[in-house]
Design a protein around this motif. Sequence first.
Motif, PDB file in Angstrom:
ATOM      1  N   GLU A  28      -2.292   6.140   3.080  1.00 55.09           N
ATOM      2  CA  GLU A  28      -1.768   4.665   3.402  1.00 55.09           C
ATOM      3  C   GLU A  28      -2.312   3.955   2.425  1.00 55.09           C
ATOM      4  OE1 GLU A  28      -0.502   3.986   6.102  1.00 55.09           O
ATOM      5  OE2 GLU A  28      -0.576   5.489   7.560  1.00 55.09           O
ATOM      6  N   ARG A  29      -1.149   3.193   1.998  1.00 53.82           N
ATOM      7  CA  ARG A  29      -1.469   1.970   0.818  1.00 53.82           C
ATOM      8  C   ARG A  29      -1.465   0.675   1.509  1.00 53.82           C
ATOM      9  NH1 ARG A  29      -0.952   4.745  -4.146  1.00 53.82           N
ATOM     10  NH2 ARG A  29      -0.289   6.668  -3.750  1.00 53.82           N
ATOM     11  N   ASP A  30      -1.270   0.389   2.659  1.00 48.27           N
ATOM     12  CA  ASP A  30      -1.432  -0.980   3.054  1.00 48.27           C
ATOM     13  C   ASP A  30      -2.662  -1.642   3.109  1.00 48.27           C
ATOM     14  OD1 ASP A  30       1.333  -0.848   3.637  1.00 48.27           O
ATOM     15  OD2 ASP A  30       1.086  -0.490   5.780  1.00 48.27           O
ATOM     16  N   ASP A  31      -2.997  -2.545   2.372  1.00 44.89           N
ATOM     17  CA  ASP A  31      -4.454  -3.329   2.354  1.00 44.89           C
ATOM     18  C   ASP A  31      -5.309  -2.603   1.436  1.00 44.89           C
ATOM     19  OD1 ASP A  31      -3.453  -5.259   4.022  1.00 44.89           O
ATOM     20  OD2 ASP A  31      -3.832  -4.046   5.990  1.00 44.89           O
ATOM     21  N   LEU A  32      -4.795  -1.752   0.482  1.00 43.47           N
ATOM     22  CA  LEU A  32      -5.888  -1.132  -0.226  1.00 43.47           C
ATOM     23  C   LEU A  32      -5.963  -2.088  -1.571  1.00 43.47           C
ATOM     24  CD1 LEU A  32      -4.254   2.368  -1.104  1.00 43.47           C
ATOM     25  CD2 LEU A  32      -6.099   1.665   0.392  1.00 43.47           C
TER      26      LEU A  32
END
Length: 257
Positions: A28-32
């Motif tokens: 999951e790459r959202d908000d990384l």
Amino acid sequence: MEILVCVKRVPDTEENEIVINSAGNDIERDDLVYSVNEWDNYAVEEAIQIVDKVGGSVTVVTVGDDESEEVLRREMAMGAEKGILVSDDAFEGADGKGIATALKGVVEKEKYDLILTGAQADDGAAQVGGMLAAMLDLPYASLVNKIEVMDGKLKVGREIEGGNQEMSEIEMPCVLSIQTGINEPRYVGIRGIRKVASVEIPTFSASDLGVSAAAPALKKVDYFVPEMGEGAEMLEGSVEEMAEKLVELLKAKGGLK
């Protein structure tokens, strides 16, 4: 000496909780939170130290989107003179060969005596440095943890199996993949970051470089978290007592006879 260091913007594993996406084919790459690849920091530091000794300049290059410019500025604040961003939809989702193809285009636009990469990046494949060297038909060494500059060539140390060190001489120009521990990367302060905040960083597309990215030959089909095994048994007591208990355990499990 003109040195090009290839760097990459990757998820910061110290700042993020890495979770596999619902499809099971990526994280999951959202908000990384992102930062520069750890191995690349050592490569940039080594390049700066070499230039401090023999003269020349350090250029950092990355392949990515506009947000990847932040890692270039970070390494420029560290001491690199110039940055180059390669940004093109053609390289989105590129595998190691695609990234190496883009970097090859950058190398061929200028003349570099030494090209450095980190030993590996976030996917752990450790292949871009070797592929780039092969495409450029240049000598290559991996897992380099020592560099001495000689007349027209380098003496390099490589970390090999068994904790041993291999020393080799390599002609320049060449490509080296740098292992962590070769140096201690310097601290980058706010003042250094502000100093390079307005420096223009050229952006090149695939057509600018005269290259084209083929469809990735490598496809990631499955990510998973390994199952947890049984917990470790913690030994207590003095060093002598723990050593005695360890020997007993090894004998009981067939590790010692």
